[in-house]
Design an enzyme around this catalytic site. Sequence first.
Site, PDB file in Angstrom:
ATOM      1  CB  CYS A  92       5.594  41.139 -16.802  1.00 52.57           C
ATOM      2  SG  CYS A  92       3.997  41.568 -17.546  1.00 52.57           S
ATOM      3  CB  CYS A 108       0.833  41.272 -15.243  1.00 51.85           C
ATOM      4  SG  CYS A 108       1.412  39.595 -15.572  1.00 51.85           S
ATOM      5  CB  CYS A 126     -14.160  36.144 -14.131  1.00 51.51           C
ATOM      6  SG  CYS A 126     -14.277  35.111 -12.679  1.00 51.51           S
ATOM      7  CB  CYS A 152       4.595  38.200 -19.498  1.00 52.84           C
ATOM      8  SG  CYS A 152       3.229  37.954 -18.349  1.00 52.84           S
TER       9      CYS A 152
END
Length: 158
Positions: free
Chosen positions: A77, A74, A146, A125
């Site tokens: 985070c 991510c 996706c 997050c």
Amino acid sequence: MKKILIILLFTIIYNCNSSAQKQVERLNLKITKTEAEWRQQLTELEYYVIREAGTERAFSSPLNNNYEEGLYVCKACETPLFKSEHKFNSGTGWPSFDREIKGNIAYTNGNTNSFYGVEEHCANCGGHLGHVFNDGPRDTTGKRHCINGVALKFIPKE
């Protein structure tokens, strides 16, 4: 007639976004920041996609054509989300994976129209990642995650 269609379209879009946002707020997130803190950390496009559930332009992410070995985390985070071995070329213009790292993705039904699939968020997050569809590779999971490339950070295998 045009005015009615525009109002109807706006109402549908507004209701879908607020519904998805309410579902994200109910997730038990480990990382919480104020919107001001997120704005300071993320670029304008990252903020639009990750915090406002936007979508980057197709074929705009360099991660779409990245097939190096490594881990996709991510962008907000650094929670591990996808392994490179599960990435495939879907031809859609966004990085696509046939499976996620279990427990690190949260799902919300942000849009009742199945055309958009089920919305995916970082489980730590709450950041918007993209959508999952049932039109992925049949020889593996049949899923196509996706994902907006701007919501990801790639960490090459050492």
